[in-house]
Design a protein around this motif. Sequence first.
Motif, PDB file in Angstrom:
ATOM      1  N   GLU A 102       0.812  -1.205   0.000  1.00  0.00           N
ATOM      2  CA  GLU A 102       0.000   0.000   0.000  1.00  0.00           C
ATOM      3  C   GLU A 102       0.854   1.268   0.000  1.00  0.00           C
ATOM      4  O   GLU A 102       1.832   1.368   0.735  1.00  0.00           O
ATOM      5  CB  GLU A 102      -0.928   0.014   1.218  1.00  0.00           C
ATOM      6  CG  GLU A 102      -1.904  -1.140   1.246  1.00  0.00           C
ATOM      7  CD  GLU A 102      -2.813  -1.072   2.469  1.00  0.00           C
ATOM      8  OE1 GLU A 102      -2.745  -0.060   3.203  1.00  0.00           O
ATOM      9  OE2 GLU A 102      -3.589  -2.014   2.684  1.00  0.00           O
TER      10      GLU A 102
ATOM     11  N   CYS B 158      -3.169   5.077  -0.522  1.00  0.00           N
ATOM     12  CA  CYS B 158      -4.092   3.948  -0.348  1.00  0.00           C
ATOM     13  C   CYS B 158      -4.454   3.758   1.125  1.00  0.00           C
ATOM     14  O   CYS B 158      -5.598   3.453   1.459  1.00  0.00           O
ATOM     15  CB  CYS B 158      -3.473   2.684  -0.927  1.00  0.00           C
ATOM     16  SG  CYS B 158      -4.494   1.201  -0.749  1.00  0.00           S
ATOM     17  N   MET B 159      -3.496   3.939   1.999  1.00  0.00           N
ATOM     18  CA  MET B 159      -3.744   3.733   3.429  1.00  0.00           C
ATOM     19  C   MET B 159      -4.760   4.721   3.995  1.00  0.00           C
ATOM     20  O   MET B 159      -5.458   4.421   4.956  1.00  0.00           O
ATOM     21  CB  MET B 159      -2.419   3.872   4.207  1.00  0.00           C
ATOM     22  CG  MET B 159      -1.404   2.802   3.908  1.00  0.00           C
ATOM     23  SD  MET B 159       0.127   3.075   4.844  1.00  0.00           S
ATOM     24  CE  MET B 159       1.147   1.744   4.217  1.00  0.00           C
TER      25      MET B 159
ATOM     26  N   LEU C  85      -7.407   5.886   2.457  1.00  0.00           N
ATOM     27  CA  LEU C  85      -8.757   5.718   1.913  1.00  0.00           C
ATOM     28  C   LEU C  85      -9.657   5.012   2.917  1.00  0.00           C
ATOM     29  O   LEU C  85      -9.203   4.198   3.720  1.00  0.00           O
ATOM     30  CB  LEU C  85      -8.699   4.908   0.612  1.00  0.00           C
ATOM     31  CG  LEU C  85      -7.952   5.539  -0.567  1.00  0.00           C
ATOM     32  CD1 LEU C  85      -7.921   4.570  -1.735  1.00  0.00           C
ATOM     33  CD2 LEU C  85      -8.602   6.860  -0.976  1.00  0.00           C
TER      34      LEU C  85
ATOM     35  N   ARG D  18     -10.776   1.757  -0.379  1.00  0.00           N
ATOM     36  CA  ARG D  18      -9.467   1.116  -0.260  1.00  0.00           C
ATOM     37  C   ARG D  18      -9.511  -0.290  -0.855  1.00  0.00           C
ATOM     38  O   ARG D  18      -8.592  -0.703  -1.569  1.00  0.00           O
ATOM     39  CB  ARG D  18      -9.065   1.065   1.210  1.00  0.00           C
ATOM     40  CG  ARG D  18      -7.701   0.480   1.492  1.00  0.00           C
ATOM     41  CD  ARG D  18      -7.435   0.494   2.987  1.00  0.00           C
ATOM     42  NE  ARG D  18      -6.158  -0.075   3.325  1.00  0.00           N
ATOM     43  CZ  ARG D  18      -5.766  -0.293   4.566  1.00  0.00           C
ATOM     44  NH1 ARG D  18      -6.566   0.053   5.578  1.00  0.00           N
ATOM     45  NH2 ARG D  18      -4.589  -0.824   4.813  1.00  0.00           N
ATOM     46  N   HIS D  19     -10.581  -1.022  -0.555  1.00  0.00           N
ATOM     47  CA  HIS D  19     -10.733  -2.374  -1.104  1.00  0.00           C
ATOM     48  C   HIS D  19     -10.834  -2.321  -2.620  1.00  0.00           C
ATOM     49  O   HIS D  19     -10.220  -3.123  -3.325  1.00  0.00           O
ATOM     50  CB  HIS D  19     -11.984  -3.036  -0.523  1.00  0.00           C
ATOM     51  CG  HIS D  19     -12.235  -4.411  -1.061  1.00  0.00           C
ATOM     52  ND1 HIS D  19     -11.556  -5.533  -0.598  1.00  0.00           N
ATOM     53  CD2 HIS D  19     -13.071  -4.846  -2.045  1.00  0.00           C
ATOM     54  CE1 HIS D  19     -11.976  -6.592  -1.262  1.00  0.00           C
ATOM     55  NE2 HIS D  19     -12.898  -6.203  -2.142  1.00  0.00           N
TER      56      HIS D  19
ATOM     57  N   TYR E 168      -9.656   0.026  -4.630  1.00  0.00           N
ATOM     58  CA  TYR E 168      -8.373   0.444  -5.183  1.00  0.00           C
ATOM     59  C   TYR E 168      -7.400  -0.740  -5.230  1.00  0.00           C
ATOM     60  O   TYR E 168      -6.755  -1.001  -6.258  1.00  0.00           O
ATOM     61  CB  TYR E 168      -7.800   1.576  -4.321  1.00  0.00           C
ATOM     62  CG  TYR E 168      -6.516   2.167  -4.856  1.00  0.00           C
ATOM     63  CD1 TYR E 168      -6.523   3.127  -5.852  1.00  0.00           C
ATOM     64  CD2 TYR E 168      -5.277   1.761  -4.350  1.00  0.00           C
ATOM     65  CE1 TYR E 168      -5.353   3.674  -6.345  1.00  0.00           C
ATOM     66  CE2 TYR E 168      -4.098   2.297  -4.832  1.00  0.00           C
ATOM     67  CZ  TYR E 168      -4.144   3.256  -5.828  1.00  0.00           C
ATOM     68  OH  TYR E 168      -2.982   3.787  -6.318  1.00  0.00           O
ATOM     69  N   LYS E 169      -7.309  -1.485  -4.141  1.00  0.00           N
ATOM     70  CA  LYS E 169      -6.377  -2.619  -4.086  1.00  0.00           C
ATOM     71  C   LYS E 169      -6.814  -3.724  -5.034  1.00  0.00           C
ATOM     72  O   LYS E 169      -5.987  -4.458  -5.591  1.00  0.00           O
ATOM     73  CB  LYS E 169      -6.302  -3.137  -2.651  1.00  0.00           C
ATOM     74  CG  LYS E 169      -5.658  -2.138  -1.682  1.00  0.00           C
ATOM     75  CD  LYS E 169      -5.651  -2.644  -0.245  1.00  0.00           C
ATOM     76  CE  LYS E 169      -4.716  -3.821  -0.085  1.00  0.00           C
ATOM     77  NZ  LYS E 169      -4.620  -4.230   1.326  1.00  0.00           N
TER      78      LYS E 169
ATOM     79  N   ASP F 264       1.265  -0.904  -6.688  1.00  0.00           N
ATOM     80  CA  ASP F 264       0.613   0.400  -6.636  1.00  0.00           C
ATOM     81  C   ASP F 264       1.376   1.397  -7.506  1.00  0.00           C
ATOM     82  O   ASP F 264       2.570   1.634  -7.298  1.00  0.00           O
ATOM     83  CB  ASP F 264       0.572   0.907  -5.190  1.00  0.00           C
ATOM     84  CG  ASP F 264      -0.364   2.083  -5.015  1.00  0.00           C
ATOM     85  OD1 ASP F 264      -0.556   2.841  -5.985  1.00  0.00           O
ATOM     86  OD2 ASP F 264      -0.919   2.247  -3.910  1.00  0.00           O
TER      87      ASP F 264
END
Length: 399
Positions: A30, A34-35, A37, A42-43, A45-46, A56
């Motif tokens: 991450e 990202c952290m 979000l 976040r889910h 994006y990942k 990333d």
Amino acid sequence: MIMTRPGGAISDGGQEVYEASVNMEDTVTESPYCMELEPISRHRYKELINRYVGRDPYLMKMCEFSVDLKDLPTVEAVDITNYLVLQTSFYTKQQMKAYKSMEAYNFFVCGWVHNLGTKRLHDDNTLVFARVNHSQRSSETPLKTWIIAKKDGEVIAAHCNCMAGLSESCSHVGAVLFSIEAGVKMRDAASCTTEQCKWLMPSHVKKIPAAPVAQIDFSSAKSKKKKLDSSIDGRTTINKVGKSLPVPCPRVKRGSETYASFFAKLSKNCPRSAALMAREPYHKDFIPVSSMLPKTLLEYRTPDTLQLPPKELGELCQDFKIEELTLSQVQAVERSTRSQSAGRTWFRQRAGRITASKLKQVLRTNPQQPSTSLIKAICYPEAYRFTTAATRYLGFELG
């Protein structure tokens, strides 16, 4: 809806992408962005990163990207429309219909997109990364925008770290898509080579400096697009998009006939033009009416006069003279009191003046012992308004 099938096949609207069956939480490193979000975003994006990139993009360095136009995915206008307008949003489950982002061409032709680079991914997909200036704060650190597209130009996913980036269809995403489209046109143009076409791309604008009006390009985005398309097709010979050879502006002598004629026409067609504010005699039209109004009787009152005994105050009033009104002041009073009792200026300008409505009462009262109510009505018209059931019904309160 995204479903994981046995064997690592991921289905998305009938299309399958085969990957190794992996745990998303363990494979994606991450980035700080990202952290921060919230959980759902976040889910999402990942999920995109793990499915298409594996890393990333915000952790990648620019040296990992290629700046060669031949590596760009073949994104065309129809692909941009399909993604920004017709694509289904992950959050709303409805078409994005980001028509506003379709106007982001202006961002591109103004030079807000820079550091455009590409990186090959698996399954013949391409990651395009770029920096884009803020929409309203061009002096701040540029935004980071990335797009994933197939080789044939179909846009799969996009993201931006702006405030609207979670929509995956913000104006900055649109600007990068238009930049890719222009790069593809340059690459495929038969009239020139890639090296010759590179200078056609709008140069990066780091900040917007002040400049004389004659040096500012007021062309619309539509006009700039035509210039760019014409340049790519080899139909024009301009040096840079939106920057044709400057035509020297003829010098006009102050006070000359041409000078006077220009401002006369400007006053007729654009009477509120700022250029007229410092020019005789047009500047008079910009003077606020309130500054041209004469002083009211109440404005002559001072804290010292309020403390005087009646006898001294009477002697002072005998010697007092109101300043003579000029024609411009009379006209200003007339313009500002047309609404009569609907405005405070009407009452303030009536204070201390014997108006037509009070003249008969003044002539009939005893000068030695004048009516107290009449004096109050003349000196304080706003506090002593004439009102009856009839005037209240009509919405009027007269002085």
